[in-house]
Design a protein around this motif. Structure first.
Motif, PDB file in Angstrom:
ATOM      1  N   TRP A 180      38.572  30.678   5.914  1.00  0.00           N
ATOM      2  CA  TRP A 180      39.883  30.555   6.548  1.00  0.00           C
ATOM      3  C   TRP A 180      40.235  31.745   7.452  1.00  0.00           C
ATOM      4  O   TRP A 180      41.217  32.433   7.248  1.00  0.00           O
ATOM      5  CB  TRP A 180      40.977  30.308   5.508  1.00  0.00           C
ATOM      6  CG  TRP A 180      40.900  28.900   5.020  1.00  0.00           C
ATOM      7  CD1 TRP A 180      40.324  28.463   3.861  1.00  0.00           C
ATOM      8  CD2 TRP A 180      41.340  27.733   5.722  1.00  0.00           C
ATOM      9  NE1 TRP A 180      40.385  27.090   3.791  1.00  0.00           N
ATOM     10  CE2 TRP A 180      41.008  26.618   4.912  1.00  0.00           C
ATOM     11  CE3 TRP A 180      41.974  27.519   6.951  1.00  0.00           C
ATOM     12  CZ2 TRP A 180      41.296  25.300   5.305  1.00  0.00           C
ATOM     13  CZ3 TRP A 180      42.269  26.216   7.326  1.00  0.00           C
ATOM     14  CH2 TRP A 180      41.933  25.134   6.509  1.00  0.00           C
ATOM     15  N   ILE A 181      39.386  31.925   8.468  1.00  0.00           N
ATOM     16  CA  ILE A 181      39.783  32.809   9.554  1.00  0.00           C
ATOM     17  C   ILE A 181      40.908  32.087  10.302  1.00  0.00           C
ATOM     18  O   ILE A 181      40.769  30.929  10.706  1.00  0.00           O
ATOM     19  CB  ILE A 181      38.588  33.133  10.483  1.00  0.00           C
ATOM     20  CG1 ILE A 181      38.949  34.235  11.472  1.00  0.00           C
ATOM     21  CG2 ILE A 181      38.010  31.907  11.156  1.00  0.00           C
ATOM     22  CD1 ILE A 181      38.950  35.620  10.895  1.00  0.00           C
ATOM     23  N   GLU A 182      42.074  32.727  10.424  1.00  0.00           N
ATOM     24  CA  GLU A 182      43.255  32.028  10.951  1.00  0.00           C
ATOM     25  C   GLU A 182      44.282  33.033  11.464  1.00  0.00           C
ATOM     26  O   GLU A 182      44.044  34.236  11.483  1.00  0.00           O
ATOM     27  CB  GLU A 182      43.876  31.142   9.861  1.00  0.00           C
ATOM     28  CG  GLU A 182      44.295  31.895   8.618  1.00  0.00           C
ATOM     29  CD  GLU A 182      44.729  30.985   7.478  1.00  0.00           C
ATOM     30  OE1 GLU A 182      44.722  29.753   7.650  1.00  0.00           O
ATOM     31  OE2 GLU A 182      45.072  31.510   6.403  1.00  0.00           O
ATOM     32  N   ALA A 183      45.434  32.505  11.882  1.00  0.00           N
ATOM     33  CA  ALA A 183      46.558  33.321  12.352  1.00  0.00           C
ATOM     34  C   ALA A 183      46.131  34.360  13.387  1.00  0.00           C
ATOM     35  O   ALA A 183      46.433  35.539  13.265  1.00  0.00           O
ATOM     36  CB  ALA A 183      47.247  34.008  11.173  1.00  0.00           C
ATOM     37  N   PRO A 184      45.434  33.951  14.457  1.00  0.00           N
ATOM     38  CA  PRO A 184      44.952  34.928  15.447  1.00  0.00           C
ATOM     39  C   PRO A 184      46.054  35.410  16.385  1.00  0.00           C
ATOM     40  O   PRO A 184      46.974  34.666  16.735  1.00  0.00           O
ATOM     41  CB  PRO A 184      43.900  34.127  16.223  1.00  0.00           C
ATOM     42  CG  PRO A 184      44.412  32.710  16.164  1.00  0.00           C
ATOM     43  CD  PRO A 184      45.050  32.568  14.804  1.00  0.00           C
ATOM     44  N   HIS A 185      45.952  36.675  16.773  1.00  0.00           N
ATOM     45  CA  HIS A 185      46.810  37.255  17.813  1.00  0.00           C
ATOM     46  C   HIS A 185      45.948  38.142  18.697  1.00  0.00           C
ATOM     47  O   HIS A 185      45.084  38.878  18.194  1.00  0.00           O
ATOM     48  CB  HIS A 185      47.922  38.110  17.218  1.00  0.00           C
ATOM     49  CG  HIS A 185      48.933  37.347  16.416  1.00  0.00           C
ATOM     50  ND1 HIS A 185      49.979  36.664  16.983  1.00  0.00           N
ATOM     51  CD2 HIS A 185      49.046  37.170  15.079  1.00  0.00           C
ATOM     52  CE1 HIS A 185      50.702  36.095  16.031  1.00  0.00           C
ATOM     53  NE2 HIS A 185      50.154  36.384  14.870  1.00  0.00           N
TER      54      HIS A 185
END
Length: 586
Positions: free
Chosen positions: A255-260
């Motif tokens: 769950w690589i996620e929530a990128p900025h």
């Protein structure tokens, strides 16, 4: 009564706010629209007054604030997945709201310490239709960004409801309403926008690997698209995977996620959450010379996590991750992120809250200061900032008391509905707040006639006065403590034959059981209370306003925790009315 439909076109901020008010007035008049449950006010509708919520956590008693300090978390209760942006001296922060309505709470600050809730981004049913949505579906992981190239704010999010998917709304002023949503043409979750200083724009988000290339359970990727600012749409064919799996795919990260994406000194930094939003949660960072990659992970990842610490540590904070960075008023960087404060039995009843830490970006990569050691309950304020939380309209934290007699023209933003607008079932009277009971039980996946306040402490009391005489056993009004439609407590007043009763019902996995009931005299208002001491909850009533009688003894808060119930929300404490009651006196 005939159903009235509205066709809504994109409008300017002022027009859009008027449109929302117009629709709310129709709701109060008893019209029906947008599949929300509405109706005429019942003759015997319950009236709630003299509401008091009081936090009583030991950690705040043991760690009193000194001059120049403030408490972490900065927002207590279920305000997860924070995202933050800045325009000049103004900071704006948004959070996930799932099936709560209105959606996406938005806060404003000028110093990162003192916050004011200015409303919700999605506050009309034309923007958000969650009427048939489970409590942990709906709006996920919003991102807010200010684009200095066109002086416009954007909020982009994933909405698992109403056929929306990934959407974007925008405004020139976050305090004056937002546009109608524009549906974006890509799949996946957790989108965020990046505006480069050359005028170009991009969207990054979590997605599944290419078909046939899935390697393990939880294998995800980060994608980037070019974004057309004129059309408010991703540019077809520009999508590219920039992170596959995570920092080291050989270790099977999940769950690589929530990128900025951030730009500093001419280079592009991609920061993401990794490990899932539970006990393995963390924050990691990558760098590139081009926004479209390739990206190289930092050698010191993770830059924020609590996962490797002693599980028996005092004042435990855990699950830290899902972060966003911003430059503070002192010129230094800060990061907001979610984490939890479990109770003494390790249960997560409060939900995922919003924390903040200073960020050291003196080297190549940003690092959360003390983000890999046990998080402390207090922080130093930025230089020159005075802590005014709980004063002058600023959101409180620590142990605070919130009272409401519902005499204001507008409900406090902390009061929310579930799957439908508050205006559909509440009205203000001289005696207090009248709630029109829907023929909907709290266990149904429909809009409920329930006004909710988040549980913000592990130890608290929540008390209200109820003036109500139910007409039949199908009528009930009182308090609900809700983790989801399948896990909750209902504590209220109903009728059996010619007598009135107070009743306590426990629902676990959708199966309900009445724990206790007692006959009462309902000719006068009754005071209802739920209080918790960590995992021990008690439901009590008073017929004289001062002396409380416990009903059902001490009950476990287990079903009010995400550990037991699953999902992503914290406990919601509600003022509840229904004409579809199934909690019958014994």
């Amino acid at each position: 009564m005939n159903r009235i439909k509205f066709r809504l076109a994109p409008l300017g901020n002022r027009q859009f706010m008027l449109q929302c008010v117009f629709m709310a007035l129709f709701a109060l008049m008893g019209f029906e629209g947008n599949s929300q449950t509405k109706g005429r006010m019942a003759k015997n509708a319950p009236v709630f007054s003299n509401f008091v919520y009081e936090g009583k956590d030991e950690v705040y008693k043991n760690y009193p604030l000194n001059e120049g300090e403030f408490y972490n978390p900065i927002l207590q209760g279920a305000y997860p997945d924070p995202a933050i942006t800045r325009k000049g001296g103004d900071y704006y922060m948004v959070h996930s709201s799932f099936a709560m309505f209105p959606g996406v709470p938005i806060f404003h600050s000028r110093d990162l310490v003192n916050w004011t809730q200015i409303g919700h981004v999605l506050d009309c049913t034309s923007q958000l239709n969650v009427h048939d949505t489970g409590i942990s579906a709906g709006v996920y992981a919003p991102d807010i960004e200010y684009n200095p190239n066109n002086d416009t704010f954007y909020m982009i999010t994933t909405a698992f409801a109403g056929g929306l998917g990934n959407i974007v709304v925008k405004t020139k002023d976050p305090s004056k309403g937002w546009s109608e949503p524009n549906k974006l043409q890509f799949n996946g979750i957790d989108p965020s926008l990046f505006f480069d200083d050359n005028g170009k724009a991009y969207v990054v988000h979590n997605d599944a690997p290419d078909k046939g290339k899935e390697l393990y359970e939880g294998h995800r990727v980060i994608k980037i698209w070019e974004y057309d600012l004129e059309k408010d749409q991703v540019v077809a064919g520009t999508d590219k995977i920039i992170v596959d799996g995570g920092v080291d795919i050989g270790k099977k990260p999940i769950w690589i996620e929530a990128p900025h994406i951030y730009k500093k000194d001419g280079r592009y930094f991609l920061m993401c959450a990794e490990g899932g939003t539970g006990g393995n949660h963390s924050e990691v960072v990558f760098v590139s010379d081009d926004p479209r990659g390739p990206y190289t992970p930092a050698p010191n990842n993770p830059i924020l996590s609590q996962r490797h610490l002693n599980p028996n540590r005092q004042n435990k904070v855990d699950w830290a991750g899902h972060a966003d960075l911003v430059e503070g008023p002192d010129g230094k960087h800060y990061g907001v992120f979610l984490a939890i404060r479990p109770n003494e039995k390790g249960r997560v009843n409060i939900g995922r809250e919003t924390f903040i830490l200073p960020v050291d970006w003196s080297g190549e990569f940003p690092v959360f200061v003390n983000g890999l050691v046990p998080l402390e309950p207090k922080l130093k304020t930025p230089a020159g900032v005075k802590n005014k939380t709980g004063e002058e309209g600023y959101f409180p934290n620590g142990n605070f008391t919130f009272t409401d007699n519902f005499t204001s023209d507008k409900l406090d933003h902390r009061w929310i509905g579930l799957r439908g607008p508050r205006e559909a079932f509440v009205s203000s009277t001289k005696k207090g707040l009248k709630i029109n009971p829907f023929p909907v039980n709290i266990k149904e996946i429909k809009p409920t006639s329930t006004l909710f306040h988040r549980q913000q402490h592990n130890s608290f009391s929540y008390t209200t006065t109820l003036d109500y005489r139910p007409a039949s056993e199908k009528d009930l009004a009182g308090i609900v403590a809700l983790q989801s439609e399948s896990f909750n407590y209902v504590f209220g007043v109903t009728k059996k034959d010619k007598d009135y009763y107070v009743v306590l019902q426990r629902t676990e996995k959708g199966q309900s059981k009445v724990i206790a009931s007692r006959k009462i005299d309902a000719r006068k208002p009754i005071r209802l209370q739920v209080k918790a001491d960590e995992d021990d909850y008690q439901f009590s009533y008073s017929t004289n306003g001062t002396d409380f009688v416990n009903l059902g003894g001490t009950v476990s808060g287990d079903i009010l925790s995400t550990n037991v119930a699953g999902g992503f929300t914290g406990t919601l404490l509600g003022l509840y009315a229904t004409s579809a009651n199934d909690a019958y006196p014994q």
